[in-house]
Design a protein around this motif. Structure first.
Motif, short mmCIF file in Angstrom:
data_model
loop_
_atom_site.label_atom_id
_atom_site.label_comp_id
_atom_site.label_asym_id
_atom_site.label_seq_id
_atom_site.Cartn_x
_atom_site.Cartn_y
_atom_site.Cartn_z
N LYS A 102 -44.04 -7.79 50.19
CA LYS A 102 -43.20 -8.17 50.99
C LYS A 102 -43.71 -8.93 51.49
O LYS A 102 -44.99 -8.39 52.15
CB LYS A 102 -42.60 -7.53 52.17
N SER A 103 -43.07 -10.26 52.66
CA SER A 103 -44.54 -11.35 53.37
C SER A 103 -44.42 -10.54 54.75
O SER A 103 -44.09 -9.90 54.63
CB SER A 103 -43.46 -12.83 53.61
N ALA A 104 -45.44 -11.24 55.31
CA ALA A 104 -46.00 -11.01 56.61
C ALA A 104 -43.88 -10.96 57.72
O ALA A 104 -43.86 -9.47 58.25
CB ALA A 104 -46.41 -11.53 57.03
N TRP A 105 -43.52 -11.96 57.89
CA TRP A 105 -42.52 -12.03 58.47
C TRP A 105 -40.84 -10.76 57.98
O TRP A 105 -40.52 -10.04 58.10
CB TRP A 105 -41.71 -13.14 58.68
N GLU A 106 -41.65 -10.43 56.62
CA GLU A 106 -40.22 -9.60 56.03
C GLU A 106 -40.74 -7.96 56.16
O GLU A 106 -39.39 -7.22 56.13
CB GLU A 106 -40.00 -9.75 54.11
N ASN A 107 -41.55 -7.87 56.37
CA ASN A 107 -42.11 -6.40 56.85
C ASN A 107 -41.76 -5.81 58.25
O ASN A 107 -41.03 -5.56 58.82
CB ASN A 107 -43.87 -6.58 56.77
N VAL A 108 -41.79 -7.48 58.75
CA VAL A 108 -40.93 -6.79 60.43
C VAL A 108 -40.01 -6.93 60.56
O VAL A 108 -39.60 -6.42 61.66
CB VAL A 108 -41.84 -8.36 61.75
N ALA A 109 -39.53 -7.63 59.57
CA ALA A 109 -37.70 -7.62 59.53
C ALA A 109 -37.05 -6.00 59.61
O ALA A 109 -36.23 -5.87 59.34
CB ALA A 109 -37.45 -8.49 59.18
N VAL A 110 -37.92 -5.65 58.81
CA VAL A 110 -37.39 -3.97 58.09
C VAL A 110 -36.91 -3.69 58.35
O VAL A 110 -35.22 -2.86 58.54
CB VAL A 110 -38.35 -3.26 57.30
N PRO A 111 -37.05 -3.52 60.18
CA PRO A 111 -36.47 -2.49 60.68
C PRO A 111 -34.87 -3.17 61.30
O PRO A 111 -33.87 -2.33 61.59
CB PRO A 111 -37.06 -2.22 62.46
N LEU A 112 -35.03 -4.20 61.44
CA LEU A 112 -33.35 -5.22 61.63
C LEU A 112 -33.00 -5.02 60.27
O LEU A 112 -31.11 -5.06 60.73
CB LEU A 112 -34.28 -6.06 61.85
N MET A 113 -33.61 -5.11 59.00
CA MET A 113 -32.83 -5.26 57.92
C MET A 113 -32.01 -3.59 58.10
O MET A 113 -31.01 -3.62 57.13
CB MET A 113 -33.48 -4.91 56.63
N LEU A 114 -32.22 -2.67 58.03
CA LEU A 114 -31.79 -1.00 58.08
C LEU A 114 -31.63 -1.18 59.55
O LEU A 114 -30.26 -0.56 58.99
CB LEU A 114 -32.73 -0.30 58.27
N ALA A 115 -30.87 -1.82 60.05
CA ALA A 115 -29.99 -1.91 61.06
C ALA A 115 -28.83 -2.80 61.01
O ALA A 115 -28.14 -2.45 61.96
CB ALA A 115 -30.60 -2.25 62.23
N GLY A 116 -28.74 -3.57 60.24
CA GLY A 116 -27.65 -4.19 59.73
C GLY A 116 -27.88 -6.07 60.03
O GLY A 116 -26.48 -6.14 60.36
#
Length: 234
Positions: A102-116
């Motif tokens: 994953k790119s840097a921004w995709e890594n940062v966004a992981v918690p947000l993805m898990l939160a829907g």
């Protein structure tokens, strides 16, 4: 209840080793106020990581109580603990724990993805955080293309994605050289001050601990002493 964000009372944790029970933490009373930066230090086996894990809701106490933001973690359900970790906490680790594909921004966004959170919203939040941490130009780079210090900044941005009240950091400079480690600690100190965050940090390095407001010295699973420092570390 007090106004403290964290309050432990006679907090204890034991582990079974074969037929023997080993006390990792023994009767710890500690309060941390909102906006405080507290470092936990002590030799290996002193209980500092166990205390961090109890406050993080990662393990349950064997005895005593641990309150965080009005929730008594020892009596909380598994679902309540999942929600607590998702909504209240940000974790920063020694090993950056970034997803290599994953790119840097995709890594940062992981918690947000898990939160829907929708893709456009989580990408905007991730890019804003990376810009704040000086990594706007590296947003599309994968971890292998980043330095150790840059990877830890990405990990810090990830810990902030869900706007936590409390940051828990376990040896966050352990894999960094001394200059980069100091840069990371200056960044964390600034985040606590500017964002109104509360932070609990485990370290064996007194230079790192000096960035905190207070240093809690642990030995043999108990608090040995608490030292006031202030915000002039480094």
């Amino acid at each position: 209840m007090t106004t403290a964000l964290i309050a432990t009372s006679a907090l204890a944790r034991s582990y079974a080793m074969g037929k023997t029970s080993v006390a990792a933490l023994r009767g710890v009373d500690l309060t941390v106020q909102p906006g405080e930066f507290v470092a936990l230090v002590g030799p290996s086996g002193s209980g500092k990581s166990t205390l961090l894990h109890l406050i993080g809701g990662l393990v349950r106490p064997s005895a005593g109580e641990v309150w965080v933001h009005g929730l008594e973690l020892g009596r909380s359900s598994d679902a309540e603990l999942v929600a607590y970790r998702r909504d209240t906490l940000g974790f920063i680790f020694q090993s950056f724990n970034l997803l290599p594909i994953k790119s840097a921004w995709e890594n940062v966004a992981v918690p947000l993805m898990l939160a829907g959170v929708p893709l456009a919203t989580r990408k905007a939040r991730a890019l804003t955080l990376l810009e704040q941490l000086g990594l706007a130009a590296r947003a599309d780079h994968r971890p292998a293309e980043l330095s150790g210090g840059e990877q830890q900044r990405v990990a810090i941005a990830r810990s902030l994605a869900n706007r936590p009240r409390l940051l828990l950091a376990d040896e966050p400079t352990g894999n960094l050289d001394s200059r980069t480690g100091k840069e990371i600690m200056n960044l964390l100190q600034r985040l606590v001050r500017d964002e109104g965050l509360t932070m609990l940090l485990v370290t064996h390095d007194m230079g790192v601990a000096s960035f905190a407001d207070r240093i809690v010295h642990l030995r043999d699973g108990m608090i040995e002493r608490i030292e006031a420092v202030g915000r002039d570390g480094g």
